[in-house]
Design a protein around this motif. Structure first.
Motif: not given
Lengths: 343, 576
Positions: B297-315
């Motif tokens: 739960v804590p790890l998923v919460s952190l990942l959720r809060e951190a947002g997705p990786l910008a693989i396609a470009g951008g920051t």
């Protein structure tokens, strides 16, 4: 007699507790000596003192070499000693060949000479095919032989064996004893072999040292010690006999629960303890000797023994009578008196 | 143990442990006499804060025990497929530092946490910061921080219990199961065998919950350790440490109990381990639930809060926070590179010396930092270095050396000689550091101070673990090497290394994790010009976007896990 190993007044304390109390004995050079004693008698401690692995005081000499004089002690690796440890103490990371080469290199033997010596030693002990194996990949018997090879590869003048058969099963014990005997005869080293098994001691030893509670209580040729144990403690160590109370008269005859018998050993008069072995007893005709009740019959493969009740003491003798029956028994030979008995 | 080795050990302990504490005691006595403490105590409600801390520690211990028993059932009593992986997963909560746990749980149960919002919609408002309604009670009960700390510390109870139960003696169990049903026999044997491990874990969790600062700081929980930090930074350094005295006393008691429990843990005489039955689906479900709740739960919460990786470009948040904290990553790496070699080297040397012979009271001196809250160790070191050029500090060095020499072993004459030599050496070293200006350099710049803090905090634990390994070195193997005349390097290679290398790898991993996740003392000891990732996270919580903080937490966890995995792989490769 040429004295090989002589130790005098060896005292050793561990954790402020005195383990050896002025232990003294001498072993003829090149002979096979066994140190016999119960658990906790100080046998292994004595061996470690002789090897210089634990501090002690007293004098220890082997031939011309002074190993210990008072507090002055020669470094263990300069004592020319081989040691077979009870738990073997093999080096788990090294192969059999590396074990032997490590010892040879440390002794200054290198290169082709070391390689040849290693190969020969492994072949002698039947380990040639296992030279690249580590101890973890060997059976118990192979590990035992590797430990023995490590202890002897540098041709020590004195070989110390700490209960070498305690970790092998009954079937392999005889094999190990033969191996030890042959190896030691071949190397010509003086051997000190610690054991609590009297059968093993009598099978191997030319010389016997008996220890009890940190003291050497008797030493001498194995046959002499067997014939005349010096105390009840030694008699018990030697096993297979029973301690019977007797009263020795001025004429050397003793009154005993087995009748009036001639005794040997100590010249004690009055109340004493005598050691009665199975070979001292024989079946007699009714009315000759004393009647005794058979407690039980002991089947021993090749033959039978009977356990008899002799005034509350269990004595054994050859025979196959059923438990509960009465047999007439008389004494043959001269059971040794081992100690005066306080009344 | 040789004379020189014993004196060296005494000198290290005198300078690293005793002298800073003596300087602290001297300064503490000063603030008690000059009235500073009256000012500190006047509005502090120390009693209430202490009672809050005790309630918090008790509740944490209770939660942790419940969580631990859930996983012990599956991993200790029964056999589970992939046991190594499950056990490694069980270590995850310990690798996640308590402040990251806290940040993660605020994303779940904080003011704007997803679970809090959902519960509020259902008419059940809940907040991780709030106390339970305890009208009429002097102290307050804070289930939120207790839960967060329990999630972080419960493996300390579970792991020793699992290790004990996996070695449950087959024959003692079989003997009992001849007279009562097997399930009951298993329960009875397990209860008896696991009791020391259970209590050891309970005490460890209780002691940690009492002195862990980051959780209570981030959740604004009014307990004593928070006040200690406040007084230390806002009023007077020594006064802060004096205020921590009740915590110190509690921790000393806990450590005493821990060492007693440790003895009974080691005393077990065991035969062959009992073969375990396969775990039931319900036991596995319980294990998965506990791991998901405490780490997932804590790890998923952190990942959720951190947002997705910008693989396609951008920051993305990861890129932006990494760009901003790259220097902190470098500094943290440098600090750890400074800390690990001396930590491992001193652990090995101290363990070797301690395993070879009795060290008397030096053992107790070495255990002392285990009992102290990190903040106290930090303050003591800081005050000590600051006072390095003063006569009173030199006197403390002299006294520390004398005490360390006196408490070692030997006759009274030997002890006095030892006290004289160690006191002289300690004073000379102290004087040398002061006169050369090195102390000033340590105080104002460089990585030495936090490294010293970590050494003081973790050397006792690492050395104790290494000592167990050294005690298992085959004495016959060592003696055989000695008799053959092998040099010390060969003796080490053939007899010592095989016995200690596994523990050394474990201690290296443990030391790395401990240093990497330490915050309480590092907050005080980090010098200007240096950055440390955990401190950076702690500070960023207050002014940075939640997404970037979460991203940094994830990056730090990856940075912690990567070297651990490399070390494990190296150790595995060596074994193979």
């Amino acid at each position: 007699m040429t004295h090989g190993l002589v130790f005098t007044d060896v005292v050793c304390s561990l954790d402020e507790q005195e383990i050896l109390h002025a232990a003294s004995a001498s072993v003829p050079r090149g002979s096979y000596a066994c140190v016999l004693g119960a658990s906790g008698a100080g046998k292994s401690t004595l061996l470690r003192c002789i090897a210089g692995l634990i501090p002690c005081t007293g004098r220890i000499r082997h031939g011309e070499q002074v190993l210990q004089d008072g507090a002055q002690s020669r470094a263990p690796h300069l004592r020319k000693i081989g040691f077979l440890f009870q738990a073997l103490g093999l080096w788990p990371e090294l192969s059999a060949a590396e074990h032997l080469l490590t010892v040879l290199n440390a002794a200054g033997i290198r290169g082709a000479q070391a390689q040849a010596r290693m190969e020969a030693e492994l072949a002698d002990l039947g380990l040639a095919a296992l030279k690249n194996r580590r101890p973890g990949e060997m059976s118990g018997g192979e590990r035992q032989r590797l430990a023995l090879a490590r202890a002897t590869v540098h041709r020590p003048e004195l070989l110390l064996l700490d209960e070498p058969t305690s970790s092998v099963d009954q079937a392999r014990k005889r094999e190990v004893r033969t191996l030890l005997y042959d190896l030691c005869r071949r190397t010509g080293a003086t051997v000190l072999h610690v054991t609590h098994d009297h059968e093993e001691a009598f099978e191997l030893a030319d010389h016997l040292i008996c220890m009890d509670a940190g003291r050497v209580v008797q030493e001498g040729a194995a046959a002499d010690v067997h014939a005349a144990p010096s105390s009840v403690a030694v008699a018990q160590l030697l096993g297979s006999g029973s301690i019977v109370s007797v009263t020795v008269g001025e004429d050397g005859l003793a009154d005993s629960p087995l009748g009036r018998v001639r005794v040997s050993g100590k010249s004690v008069r009055g109340a004493a303890w005598a050691l009665v072995r199975p070979e001292h007893l024989e079946l007699a005709a009714v009315g000759d000797g004393v009647p005794l009740r058979v407690r039980r019959r002991l089947f021993q493969g090749g033959g039978c023994q009977m356990e008899l009740d002799v005034a509350g003491v269990s004595c054994r003798m050859q025979g196959a009578a059923q438990a509960g029956t009465e047999v007439w028994v008389r004494v043959r030979g001269q059971p040794p008196v081992v100690e005066a008995r306080s009344v | 143990m040789s004379w020189i080795a014993r004196q060296s050990l005494a000198l290290v302990l005198a300078l690293l442990v005793l002298q800073p504490l003596l300087v602290l005691a001297e300064r503490g006595a000063g603030v008690l006499l000059d009235g500073t403490m009256d000012q500190v105590l006047s509005g502090a409600q120390v009693g209430v804060l202490f009672a809050n801390a005790i309630f918090l520690a008790l509740l944490t211990t209770l939660f942790a025990a419940v969580l631990a028993i859930g996983v012990v059932m599956a991993l200790g009593l029964y056999r589970v497929r992939g046991e190594g992986l499950w056990t490694a997963l069980l270590l995850t909560p310990l690798i996640i530092p308590p402040h990251i746990h806290t940040i993660a749980w605020t994303r779940v149960l904080g003011d704007k946490g997803w679970l809090s919002l959902w519960l509020a919609e259902q008419g059940m408002p809940m907040n991780v910061r709030l106390p339970l309604a305890t009208d009429g009670l002097l102290a307050h009960i804070y289930p939120g921080p207790a839960w967060v700390m329990a999630c972080s510390f419960f493996p300390l109870i579970a792991l020793p219990m699992i290790m004990t139960l996996r070695r449950l003696d087959q024959e003692s169990f079989a003997a009992l199961s001849l007279s009562i049903p097997q399930r009951r026999a298993l329960f009875i044997r397990a209860k008896v065998e696991a009791r020391p491990a259970f209590f050891t874990g309970l005490i460890a969790v209780f002691a940690l919950a009492l002195v862990t600062y980051p959780v209570v700081s981030l959740l604004d929980t009014p307990v004593l350790v928070q006040k200690v930090y406040f007084v230390f930074s806002q009023v007077d350094q020594a006064a802060g440490a004096v205020l921590a005295l009740p915590l110190v006393l509690m921790a000393v008691l806990a450590t005493f109990a821990l060492t007693r429990a440790e003895q009974s843990l080691m005393a077990g005489l065991r035969g062959k381990a009992r073969p375990r039955d396969a775990a039931s689906p319900s036991a596995i479900a319980l294990l998965v639930t506990v791991l998901v709740v405490t780490s997932g739960v804590p790890l998923v919460s952190l990942l959720r809060e951190a947002g997705p990786l910008a693989i396609a470009g951008g920051t993305d948040n990861y890129q932006s926070v990494f760009a901003r904290t790259a220097e902190a990553f470098c500094d943290t790496g440098a600090l750890l590179l400074w800390a690990m070699p001396p930590l491992l080297l001193l652990s090995v040397l101290a363990a070797r010396w301690m395993a070879r012979g009795r060290v008397g009271g030096l053992d107790a001196v070495a255990t002392l930092p285990l009992a102290l809250p990190p903040v106290v160790v930090g303050v003591a070191l800081l005050l000590n270095v600051a006072a390095m050029d003063s006569g009173r500090a030199a006197l403390c060095a002299l006294l520390a050396g004398a005490v360390a020499g006196l408490v070692s072993v030997g006759s009274m004459r030997e002890r006095f000689l030892s006290a004289f030599v160690v006191a002289l050496a300690a004073t000379a070293l102290h004087w040398g550091l002061g006169v050369s200006g090195l102390a000033r350099v340590i105080l104002t710049e460089g990585p030495t101070l936090p490294v010293l803090g970590w050494l003081a905090l973790y050397l006792p634990l690492c050395a104790r673990l290494m000592r167990v390994a050294y005690q298992s070195v085959d004495r016959d193997g060592m003696d055989a090497a000695r008799l053959s005349g092998a040099n010390s390097l060969t003796r080490f290679r053939v007899a010592e290394w095989p016995a200690v290398r596994g523990t050394l790898a474990a201690v290296a991993i443990l030391g790395f994790i401990l240093c990497m996740t330490e915050l309480s003392a590092t907050l005080l000891l980090l010098r200007p010009g240096w950055q440390f990732l955990q401190v950076r996270i702690f500070n960023m919580v207050h002014y940075q976007s939640a997404g970037e903080v979460a991203a940094l937490c994830v990056l730090v966890l990856v940075a912690t896990l990567l070297p651990v995995m490399v070390l494990r792989l190296l150790a595995k490769g060596q074994r193979a």
